[in-house]
Design a protein around this motif. Structure first.
Motif, PDB file in Angstrom:
ATOM      1  N   GLU A   1       0.833  -1.202   0.000  1.00  6.89           N
ATOM      2  CA  GLU A   1       0.000   0.000   0.000  1.00  6.89           C
ATOM      3  C   GLU A   1       0.871   1.257   0.000  1.00  6.89           C
ATOM      4  O   GLU A   1       0.601   2.210  -0.721  1.00  6.89           O
ATOM      5  CB  GLU A   1      -0.902   0.028   1.245  1.00  6.89           C
ATOM      6  CG  GLU A   1      -1.939  -1.073   1.304  1.00  6.89           C
ATOM      7  CD  GLU A   1      -3.090  -0.813   0.351  1.00  6.89           C
ATOM      8  OE1 GLU A   1      -3.138   0.282  -0.220  1.00  6.89           O
ATOM      9  OE2 GLU A   1      -3.925  -1.712   0.177  1.00  6.89           O
ATOM     10  N   LEU A   2       1.896   1.227   0.829  1.00 10.84           N
ATOM     11  CA  LEU A   2       2.764   2.400   0.925  1.00 10.84           C
ATOM     12  C   LEU A   2       3.562   2.577  -0.365  1.00 10.84           C
ATOM     13  O   LEU A   2       3.668   3.680  -0.895  1.00 10.84           O
ATOM     14  CB  LEU A   2       3.699   2.277   2.118  1.00 10.84           C
ATOM     15  CG  LEU A   2       3.023   2.341   3.488  1.00 10.84           C
ATOM     16  CD1 LEU A   2       4.048   2.190   4.600  1.00 10.84           C
ATOM     17  CD2 LEU A   2       2.278   3.657   3.655  1.00 10.84           C
TER      18      LEU A   2
ATOM     19  N   PRO B   1       5.326   7.187  -4.896  1.00 16.23           N
ATOM     20  CA  PRO B   1       5.737   8.127  -5.956  1.00 16.23           C
ATOM     21  C   PRO B   1       4.956   9.432  -5.921  1.00 16.23           C
ATOM     22  O   PRO B   1       5.547  10.507  -6.062  1.00 16.23           O
ATOM     23  CB  PRO B   1       5.467   7.359  -7.249  1.00 16.23           C
ATOM     24  CG  PRO B   1       5.538   5.932  -6.865  1.00 16.23           C
ATOM     25  CD  PRO B   1       5.004   5.860  -5.469  1.00 16.23           C
ATOM     26  N   ALA B   2       3.636   9.351  -5.698  1.00 16.66           N
ATOM     27  CA  ALA B   2       2.827  10.571  -5.669  1.00 16.66           C
ATOM     28  C   ALA B   2       3.301  11.492  -4.555  1.00 16.66           C
ATOM     29  O   ALA B   2       3.470  12.700  -4.747  1.00 16.66           O
ATOM     30  CB  ALA B   2       1.355  10.225  -5.466  1.00 16.66           C
ATOM     31  N   THR B   3       3.546  10.906  -3.368  1.00 16.35           N
ATOM     32  CA  THR B   3       3.998  11.717  -2.237  1.00 16.35           C
ATOM     33  C   THR B   3       5.393  12.288  -2.497  1.00 16.35           C
ATOM     34  O   THR B   3       5.651  13.462  -2.230  1.00 16.35           O
ATOM     35  CB  THR B   3       3.998  10.873  -0.953  1.00 16.35           C
ATOM     36  OG1 THR B   3       2.662  10.490  -0.667  1.00 16.35           O
ATOM     37  CG2 THR B   3       4.564  11.641   0.220  1.00 16.35           C
TER      38      THR B   3
ATOM     39  N   VAL C   1      -1.353  18.400   2.981  1.00 16.22           N
ATOM     40  CA  VAL C   1      -1.534  18.942   1.638  1.00 16.22           C
ATOM     41  C   VAL C   1      -2.303  17.948   0.767  1.00 16.22           C
ATOM     42  O   VAL C   1      -3.167  18.320  -0.015  1.00 16.22           O
ATOM     43  CB  VAL C   1      -0.158  19.277   1.021  1.00 16.22           C
ATOM     44  CG1 VAL C   1      -0.315  19.744  -0.410  1.00 16.22           C
ATOM     45  CG2 VAL C   1       0.548  20.342   1.842  1.00 16.22           C
ATOM     46  N   GLU C   2      -1.986  16.672   0.928  1.00 13.64           N
ATOM     47  CA  GLU C   2      -2.667  15.649   0.134  1.00 13.64           C
ATOM     48  C   GLU C   2      -4.155  15.609   0.426  1.00 13.64           C
ATOM     49  O   GLU C   2      -4.974  15.414  -0.470  1.00 13.64           O
ATOM     50  CB  GLU C   2      -2.043  14.274   0.398  1.00 13.64           C
ATOM     51  CG  GLU C   2      -0.705  14.119  -0.298  1.00 13.64           C
ATOM     52  CD  GLU C   2      -0.055  12.781   0.000  1.00 13.64           C
ATOM     53  OE1 GLU C   2      -0.734  11.879   0.505  1.00 13.64           O
ATOM     54  OE2 GLU C   2       1.147  12.654  -0.276  1.00 13.64           O
ATOM     55  N   ILE C   3      -4.514  15.799   1.696  1.00 14.05           N
ATOM     56  CA  ILE C   3      -5.938  15.801   2.042  1.00 14.05           C
ATOM     57  C   ILE C   3      -6.630  16.963   1.352  1.00 14.05           C
ATOM     58  O   ILE C   3      -7.673  16.808   0.728  1.00 14.05           O
ATOM     59  CB  ILE C   3      -6.136  15.930   3.561  1.00 14.05           C
ATOM     60  CG1 ILE C   3      -5.446  14.777   4.276  1.00 14.05           C
ATOM     61  CG2 ILE C   3      -7.611  15.963   3.907  1.00 14.05           C
ATOM     62  CD1 ILE C   3      -5.323  14.989   5.755  1.00 14.05           C
ATOM     63  N   ILE C   4      -6.024  18.150   1.479  1.00 14.96           N
ATOM     64  CA  ILE C   4      -6.645  19.342   0.920  1.00 14.96           C
ATOM     65  C   ILE C   4      -6.781  19.227  -0.597  1.00 14.96           C
ATOM     66  O   ILE C   4      -7.820  19.573  -1.165  1.00 14.96           O
ATOM     67  CB  ILE C   4      -5.803  20.598   1.258  1.00 14.96           C
ATOM     68  CG1 ILE C   4      -5.751  20.821   2.765  1.00 14.96           C
ATOM     69  CG2 ILE C   4      -6.345  21.823   0.553  1.00 14.96           C
ATOM     70  CD1 ILE C   4      -7.037  21.258   3.378  1.00 14.96           C
TER      71      ILE C   4
ATOM     72  N   TRP D   1      -4.735  14.543  -3.217  1.00 12.05           N
ATOM     73  CA  TRP D   1      -3.545  14.035  -3.906  1.00 12.05           C
ATOM     74  C   TRP D   1      -3.374  12.572  -3.499  1.00 12.05           C
ATOM     75  O   TRP D   1      -3.208  12.272  -2.316  1.00 12.05           O
ATOM     76  CB  TRP D   1      -2.348  14.865  -3.456  1.00 12.05           C
ATOM     77  CG  TRP D   1      -1.113  14.686  -4.258  1.00 12.05           C
ATOM     78  CD1 TRP D   1      -0.086  13.828  -3.997  1.00 12.05           C
ATOM     79  CD2 TRP D   1      -0.752  15.380  -5.439  1.00 12.05           C
ATOM     80  NE1 TRP D   1       0.886  13.948  -4.941  1.00 12.05           N
ATOM     81  CE2 TRP D   1       0.505  14.890  -5.842  1.00 12.05           C
ATOM     82  CE3 TRP D   1      -1.378  16.362  -6.212  1.00 12.05           C
ATOM     83  CZ2 TRP D   1       1.155  15.362  -6.983  1.00 12.05           C
ATOM     84  CZ3 TRP D   1      -0.729  16.826  -7.326  1.00 12.05           C
ATOM     85  CH2 TRP D   1       0.523  16.324  -7.719  1.00 12.05           C
ATOM     86  N   PRO D   2      -3.411  11.657  -4.464  1.00 13.40           N
ATOM     87  CA  PRO D   2      -3.490  10.234  -4.092  1.00 13.40           C
ATOM     88  C   PRO D   2      -2.174   9.642  -3.580  1.00 13.40           C
ATOM     89  O   PRO D   2      -1.638   8.705  -4.155  1.00 13.40           O
ATOM     90  CB  PRO D   2      -3.925   9.569  -5.393  1.00 13.40           C
ATOM     91  CG  PRO D   2      -3.393  10.459  -6.453  1.00 13.40           C
ATOM     92  CD  PRO D   2      -3.393  11.849  -5.904  1.00 13.40           C
ATOM     93  N   GLY D   3      -1.645  10.157  -2.489  1.00 11.81           N
ATOM     94  CA  GLY D   3      -0.384   9.656  -1.955  1.00 11.81           C
ATOM     95  C   GLY D   3      -0.543   8.985  -0.602  1.00 11.81           C
ATOM     96  O   GLY D   3      -1.630   8.541  -0.236  1.00 11.81           O
ATOM     97  N   MET D   4       0.567   8.951   0.144  1.00  8.84           N
ATOM     98  CA  MET D   4       0.566   8.283   1.440  1.00  8.84           C
ATOM     99  C   MET D   4      -0.297   9.018   2.459  1.00  8.84           C
ATOM    100  O   MET D   4      -0.829   8.412   3.373  1.00  8.84           O
ATOM    101  CB  MET D   4       1.998   8.198   1.972  1.00  8.84           C
ATOM    102  CG  MET D   4       2.802   7.107   1.316  1.00  8.84           C
ATOM    103  SD  MET D   4       4.547   7.244   1.735  1.00  8.84           S
ATOM    104  CE  MET D   4       4.508   7.210   3.505  1.00  8.84           C
TER     105      MET D   4
END
Lengths: 340, 297
Positions: A92-93, A98-100, A283-286, A289-292
């Motif tokens: 999963e991680l 890569p996105a993160t 930042v990903e939540i806001i 962004w499909p990262g960790m």
């Protein structure tokens, strides 16, 4: 002490820290909760399941033995299975890394490319208006919560100005018009390799706001630290000598002074990398962004224990690795360090 | 005849005049005065929230269907949220978990870290080694990530989030105080106390710790901004304060869903948080300049 010896000593020290880190995550996963098995299964645990998992995880065995097993799994790269997705946490991680990382690198690039010159200029123009302006930007950068700044940028640049997309890594239309063939998972890189410029531009436009949001805090820190270090270095005799010899001011500042001021700045860059790692979560939540980060939040909300501890371990390992790299780079730049 | 060297560390400036000096510097610096005023206003408003807030019931969480998502107006300075609650009142109430609790968190982290660090630096040996290696482990995590993991282990909620932050932050104070303690260990007043037969715990409590107050104060001021941001982060993730109570981080998270048509729900709590953190950062800079002029000239 020569360089190789220094390198080996630092790596060994990092290994010890990592072992310690695994002890902490082990304690958090198995010792702190009153019923680790129930926690491990998740909120819908049935007594039969609890008994099975207790056996399976060896929770009825003495703690040192449990830790040895846990450690053995870790060494083999087994972080356990995620409760919510049922897939191995490591997988999963990995799929989200890569996105993160793309976001992290973009943010740090902005922070360093702007932060260092800002600090230098600020020190050059000490007390002048440009110094004041830069200091205000820097201190605002370290004072604003990333999740708030992200929302602010969305309102400004999406809602009011319509300049940048609201969220995501690429636009929905792109999937049909000119899809990106993923090799590395870094969309900017992948689209560039395949000469897919429409996709490159789309991905670039999407990363601008998240990257700026992420960059604010490190940028502030880097600019402040560079300014402080430059002010200190500028008082040194060799800078005065360089000036006395009529060395062009640009060379004096950006070559002689900056070279000696870069040490503390590098340390800060290394430290902020770690801050930025947790920063990416918000930042990903806001920006969806499909990262960790999104995975982390989902895990936190579902109390997905193996996932949370895996993330903590992963984050700490990243932190230790970054610090190691910073130390090595510093030893490479400044030969005096390796003598210590 | 040998000349007795004057101890290099004779303190001509005593603690009280140092404090007076600091006050003189702060008083003359408009930014410091502004920061101190902001912090004081936040403190008073948070403590007396039920009396200051125009709609105390809504501030505490009671919804009010007739006034859903109104933009800022004279009746509702910061507008109202999705449940019709006055955002201004909630920003004031939110200061309790978002500002008072971080204050307590830093205080508790100091109370745990400072004595451990002082003893470690004073005694040295295996105790020092053990404490420092333990702090190494904690500091190997990014602080907020560790706090998230601990909160997850303890369970969500304001108390657990606060406890998690204390656990993540005490090692910093242990580190700083240990450093100061090591430099104090061999000074004459400590040796004098030793020779007079003062017991070691008393030496640490009476002579070492009070002299570590300056670095603790600076670090605590600088940290408060970070801890407020961390607390806000935990609340934003839903790990801290639980609805319907107000907390800046939680309010930003709640406002996020309507950010494009009701910006005020998220932006005002964010500004409240930013201004307070800014005040602490400005004050921290001044303190650092004063006590450690080498750092930033």
């Amino acid at each position: 002490m020569n360089r190789l010896e220094f390198l080996i000593r630092r790596i060994v020290a990092s290994l010890f820290v990592l072992i310690g880190v695994s002890i902490i995550t082990f304690m958090l996963a198995r010792v702190v909760p009153s019923n680790p098995a129930a926690v491990y299964i998740g909120p819908k645990a049935r007594p039969a399941d609890i008994e099975r998992v207790t056996k399976q995880l060896g929770l009825d065995q003495p703690l040192p033995l449990q830790y040895a097993r846990y450690m053995g799994d870790l060494v083999r790269g087994d972080l356990g299975n995620s409760i919510s997705t049922k897939r191995p946490v490591l997988l999963e991680l990995q799929s989200r890394l890569p996105a993160t990382l793309e976001l992290l690198f973009a943010g740090m690039l902005i922070a360093v490319l702007f932060g260092v010159p800002m600090g230098v200029i600020s020190a050059q123009k000490q007390g002048k208006a440009s110094d004041l302006a830069i200091r205000v930007v820097a201190i605002l950068g370290v004072s604003i919560p990333a999740f708030g700044l992200g929302l602010l940028l969305q309102i400004l640049f999406f809602r009011w100005l319509g300049l940048f997309p609201l969220s995501g890594r690429v636009g929905k239309e792109l999937r049909f018009a000119s899809p990106i063939i993923e090799n590395t998972g870094f969309l900017l890189l992948d689209s560039l390799i395949t000469l897919n410029f429409t996709a490159f531009q789309d991905a670039l436009w999407h990363i601008v706001l998240p990257a700026i949001t992420l960059a604010a805090y490190p940028l502030g820190l880097v600019a402040r630290m560079t300014r402080g270090a430059m002010l200190e270095v500028q008082q040194q005799d060799y800078i005065r000598t360089a000036r006395a010899y009529g060395t062009p001011e640009r060379v004096t500042v950006f070559v002689y002074a900056l070279k000696n001021a870069i040490g503390p700045t590098l340390t800060v860059i290394g430290l902020t990398f770690a801050f930025a790692l947790t920063g990416t979560f918000f930042v990903e939540i806001i920006f969806n962004w499909p990262g960790m980060g999104l995975f982390t939040v989902r895990s936190l909300l579902n109390l997905d224990y193996p996932a949370i501890m895996g993330i903590a371990l992963f984050g700490a390992a990243g932190y230790v690795l970054i610090n190691l790299v910073v130390d090595l780079v510093q030893a490479w730049i400044d030969p005096r360090i390796s003598l210590r | 005849m040998s000349v007795i060297p004057l101890p290099a560390d004779v303190e001509i400036v005593t603690g009280s005049t140092r404090g007076a000096q600091l006050w003189r510097v702060l008083r003359r610096d408009p930014l410091s005065i502004m920061s101190l005023t902001i912090i004081l206003i936040y403190l008073l408003m948070s403590l007396f929230a039920p009396w200051v807030a125009p709609y105390p019931a809504q501030g505490a969480g009671k919804s009010n269907p007739p006034t859903v998502m109104l933009p800022p107006s004279p009746q509702h300075w910061m507008g109202t949220d999705q449940l019709g609650r006055d955002v201004f009142s909630r920003v004031i109430f939110g200061g309790r978990p978002a500002f008072i609790v971080p204050l307590l968190v830093v205080g508790l982290a100091v109370l745990i870290g400072a004595p451990l660090g002082a003893i470690a630096g004073f005694k040295g040996g295996w105790f020092d080694e053990t404490i420092m290696r333990i702090t190494d482990l904690f500091l190997a995590f990014p602080s907020l990530l560790l706090a998230m993991a601990i909160t997850a282990a303890l369970g969500r909620g304001l108390e657990n989030a606060a406890l998690a932050l204390v656990i993540s932050w005490w090692p910093w104070y242990a580190r700083i105080v240990r450093g100061a303690s090591v430099s104090l260990r061999d000074r004459y007043f400590v040796e004098a106390a030793h020779s007079m037969g003062v017991r070691e715990p008393v030496i640490v409590a009476r002579h070492i710790l009070p002299n570590c107050l300056t670095p603790i104060l600076i670090q605590a001021t600088i940290d408060l901004g970070t801890v407020i941001l961390a607390m806000g982060g935990l609340a934003f993730l839903g790990m801290g304060t639980q609805p319907p109570a107000a907390d800046w981080g939680l309010m930003i998270s709640e406002g996020r869903t309507s950010i494009l048509n009701a910006w005020w729900i998220a932006i005002f709590p964010m500004l409240a948080m930013m201004i307070l953190v800014l005040a602490f950062n400005l004050l921290g800079d001044v303190l650092r300049d004063f006590f450690d002029p080498r750092h930033y000239r």
